[in-house]
Write a protein that holds these residues in place. Structure first.
Motif, short mmCIF file in Angstrom:
data_model
loop_
_atom_site.label_atom_id
_atom_site.label_comp_id
_atom_site.label_asym_id
_atom_site.label_seq_id
_atom_site.Cartn_x
_atom_site.Cartn_y
_atom_site.Cartn_z
N GLN A 145 -4.39 2.22 1.34
CA GLN A 145 -4.17 3.35 0.43
C GLN A 145 -5.08 4.29 0.55
O GLN A 145 -4.46 5.47 0.50
CB GLN A 145 -4.49 2.43 -1.17
CG GLN A 145 -3.46 1.58 -1.42
CD GLN A 145 -3.91 0.76 -2.75
OE1 GLN A 145 -5.14 0.62 -3.04
NE2 GLN A 145 -3.01 0.51 -3.70
N SER A 169 2.58 1.79 -3.26
CA SER A 169 1.56 1.98 -4.52
C SER A 169 1.07 3.43 -4.26
O SER A 169 0.81 4.09 -5.29
CB SER A 169 0.59 1.04 -4.67
OG SER A 169 -0.16 1.09 -3.32
N VAL A 170 1.32 4.02 -3.01
CA VAL A 170 0.80 5.33 -2.85
C VAL A 170 1.96 6.52 -3.11
O VAL A 170 1.72 7.56 -3.68
CB VAL A 170 -0.03 5.70 -1.79
CG1 VAL A 170 -0.23 6.91 -1.39
CG2 VAL A 170 -1.21 4.72 -1.59
N ALA A 201 0.95 -1.14 -0.13
CA ALA A 201 0.12 -0.13 0.04
C ALA A 201 0.91 1.17 -0.11
O ALA A 201 0.73 2.29 -0.73
CB ALA A 201 -0.83 -0.07 1.03
N ARG A 228 -3.76 7.97 1.72
CA ARG A 228 -3.77 9.36 0.77
C ARG A 228 -4.46 10.39 1.61
O ARG A 228 -4.19 11.53 1.82
CB ARG A 228 -4.62 8.74 -0.17
CG ARG A 228 -4.06 8.05 -1.24
CD ARG A 228 -4.45 8.19 -2.74
NE ARG A 228 -3.87 7.21 -3.48
CZ ARG A 228 -4.30 6.02 -3.81
NH1 ARG A 228 -5.35 5.52 -3.47
NH2 ARG A 228 -3.66 5.10 -4.72
#
Ligand SMILES: Cc1ncc(C[n+]2csc(CCOP(=O)(O)OP(=O)(O)O)c2C)c(N)n1
Length: 630
Positions: free
Chosen positions: A261, A59-60, A56, A265
């Motif tokens: 994720q 990927s962020v 996570a 964010r």
């Protein structure tokens, strides 16, 4: 079938993957980790539990521009596998292979080197302040275990960051485990958050709301506000992190990638210091590790033959001996800093729970706590690995030695420890411990000597340190009672008139092997076990230094400031020429990872090296100032 993992050259490739492919990748990462750890040894449970968090986060964020900082670092295998190190992964923890921990020189994705616990938030905050000062714009995220969060440094950093307006995200990776079960009030607090029905309801609500947040879009902030209100209502009143100035998100499922994720964010867009509390399971996805996460915290590499004849480890000898002594002396208290199994104290904890203290990963506190216990009339025995005791330097000086308190320090894993590498070798303790006034410093050559030294330490009304290596030793005879060793007295183990070898601790048996090699070449040496680094056996040192060929000292410690240095200091104080003295030990370098046999060879600490040093002395014509402290 082609693996997703094989398509991942860098974390940027994760951005193309949907949730299903990320989940598939998580499974592949676990398989790779289990396969490699079974072959090479290494940390298992913590790595398996952190896979989704790592996916996570990567990927962020955009690593290496954004900084991902691990704590302890033994959860970073998945991170290594997706940051371009898949091909090298089979070399994990081997000599010149990948480190078991993040290392800056290994990859630009390893933002901070680790091995010891509790450093992540301090290092991350440093990055944040540097970023802010330089007008840069990257994100900083830590992955910090609940065990690491018990370290004093973690509290110091939380305290500092909580009043700053800098953007920092801490992901608290809470698996309720340190190496063994986590302990302490913070652990209780996190458990309440995890298990309190009201909090669990709130968590479900958060997850429901979060699952409705669009990946991008204007409604995000509104939903986030609702989330925050929900969290504030149920969790935040009295919440420690919030009170310290941190926004707190959680608890959330640390194995749910899309949820992680989204929350990450949101935490980033919120700004300021934010703590995300993610609940994970140590050993996740590998049933044996899920069932017994403490035991499968790490695996040893397949047993090597040289261990075979020995039935016990030094840790076991220590734990058993202390338990026996404690049964006769009700004032003895055993202290560990989150390592009851590693230090051999698990049996003590079970049989004498009232006299066993686990302070969590808090070495500094352990030492000063022991000082207080000693003032109150108890006999504290602090068992800490050599490398982790480095943390408590000032506590030993200021709280124990200065007040001449009878605290006993038992330093396990002293010397070269092998594949954990430079963060874990314990090769500095003799150098720092012997500089403390009042301190007695000993090192046993085997398990029987360790028992004797423990017994001796309990007779002394002053601080004492006993350091011993990782690994196996001959089991001391069950019927042989431990004896006290005369203070500051070494022992001659073999006599010869050509030269002397004065060894300490783990090097004594190697010195005896060197004497055999020399005897086969016609050279007769005296070999002595110094037993004490402080106070030194002056008579013995002088006797050996006066042998015609001179004297070689041997220690599994840094030459700088170590045992051999103490011998040189003594000789110069007594006006004995030192040109025929050689010091063998660890040079001015950080010893790398690898099997201990190889590392001993590379450090010049084999029997052949010792024999070679003696022979050189015998061959060389004495010239002033020719001693070598390499
Ligand atoms: C200063 C220090 N003391 C002790 C250790 C030994 N140690 C390694 S991992 C660990 C437990 C860490 O627990 P946690 O931070 O929760 O991480 P997890 O393994 O659960 O991911 C301990 C005590 C260490 N690495 N550093």
């Amino acid at each position: 079938m082609a693996r997703v993992l094989d398509e991942i050259r860098s974390p940027a490739d994760l951005k193309r993957l949907d949730t299903d492919r990320l989940k598939c990748l998580a499974g592949e990462l676990r398989e790779e980790i289990v396969r490699t750890v079974q072959k090479n040894g290494g940390h298992l449970g913590a790595n398996l539990g952190a896979v989704e968090i790592i996916l996570a986060v990567h990927s962020v964020l955009n690593s290496p521009t954004d900084k991902i900082i691990f704590d302890v670092g033994h959860q970073a295998y998945a991170h290594k596998l997706i940051t371009g190190r898949l091909r090298e992964f089979p070399t994990l923890r081997q000599y010149q292979g990948l480190s078991g921990f993040p290392r800056r020189e290994e990859s630009p994705h390893d933002a901070f080197g680790v091995g010891h616990a509790g450093t992540s938030i301090s290092a991350a905050l440093g990055y944040c302040l540097a970023r802010d000062a330089r007008g840069e714009n990257y994100k900083v995220v830590t992955i910090t275990g609940d065990g690491a969060m018990t370290a004093g440094m973690a509290f110091e950093a939380l305290n500092h960051a909580g009043e700053l307006d800098t953007d920092l995200v801490v992901i608290l990776n809470d698996n309720a485990m340190s190496i063994s079960k986590n302990v302490g009030a913070l652990h209780q607090y996190l458990t309440t958050i995890r298990t309190d029905p009201a909090v669990v309801r709130a968590r479900d609500e958060i997850e429901r709301i979060m699952s409705r947040i669009p990946a991008i879009g204007g409604s995000m902030m509104k939903v986030a506000e609702k989330l925050a209100a929900t969290v504030r209502h149920v969790v935040v009143p009295g919440a420690m992190f919030q009170d310290l100035g941190w926004a707190y998100y959680g608890p959330i499922d640390g194995h749910n990638i899309p949820l992680l994720q989204r929350v990450l964010r949101e935490a980033i867009s919120r700004g300021g210091p934010v703590l995300i509390h993610a609940i994970t399971q140590k050993g996740r996805g590998y049933p044996p590790a899920e069932e017994d996460p403490g035991r499968l915290h790490s695996l040893k590499p397949p047993i090597c033959d040289s261990d075979a004849p020995f039935a016990v480890t030094y840790s076991e000898v220590f734990g058993d001996a202390l338990l026996e002594l404690a049964k006769d002396d009700p004032s003895i208290v055993a202290i560990t800093a989150a390592m009851p199994e590693g230090t051999g104290l698990a049996k003590f904890a079970e049989e004498l729970p009232d006299r066993f203290i686990d302070v969590a990963i808090a070495e500094q506190h352990a030492v000063t706590l022991a000082a207080g216990l000693a003032c109150g009339g108890q006999r504290p025995v602090v068992a800490i690995y050599s490398t982790f005791l480095q943390r408590a330097y000032d506590q030993i000086v200021h709280d124990v030695a200065l007040q001449n308190l009878p605290v006993i320090f038992c330093l396990d894993r002293a010397g070269i420890v092998g594949d954990d590498g430079p963060t874990h070798h314990g090769v500095l303790d003799l150098s720092f411990l012997r500089t403390f006034p009042n301190m007695v410093v000993m090192a046993p050559r085997d398990g029987a000597a360790l028992r004797d030294m423990l017994c001796t330490a309990l007779q002394l009304a002053r601080p004492v340190a006993i350091r011993y290596p990782r690994g196996a030793t001959a089991a001391p005879g069950r019927n042989v009672k431990p004896r006290t060793v005369p203070l500051g007295k070494g022992e001659i183990l073999r006599e010869g008139n050509d030269a002397g070898i004065l060894a300490i601790g783990s090097m004594v048996n190697t010195a005896l092997s060197a004497a055999e090699l020399l005897a086969a070449r016609g050279t007769a040496v005296t070999v002595a076990d110094a037993r004490f680094v402080k106070p030194l056996d002056e008579e013995l040192v002088l006797q050996l230094a006066r042998l015609p060929g001179g004297l070689v000292t041997v220690e599994e410690n840094a030459v700088a400031g170590g045992f051999g240095s103490a011998v040189l200091e003594l000789l110069t104080r007594r006006h004995v020429p030192i040109e025929r003295v050689r010091l063998l030990g660890i040079g001015d370098t950080f010893v790398e990872q690898g099997d201990t046999e190889r590392l001993h060879r590379l450090s010049g600490l084999t029997a052949e090296d010792i024999a070679g040093a003696v022979q050189l002395l015998l061959n060389e014509r004495p010239t002033l100032g020719s001693f070598v402290a390499h």
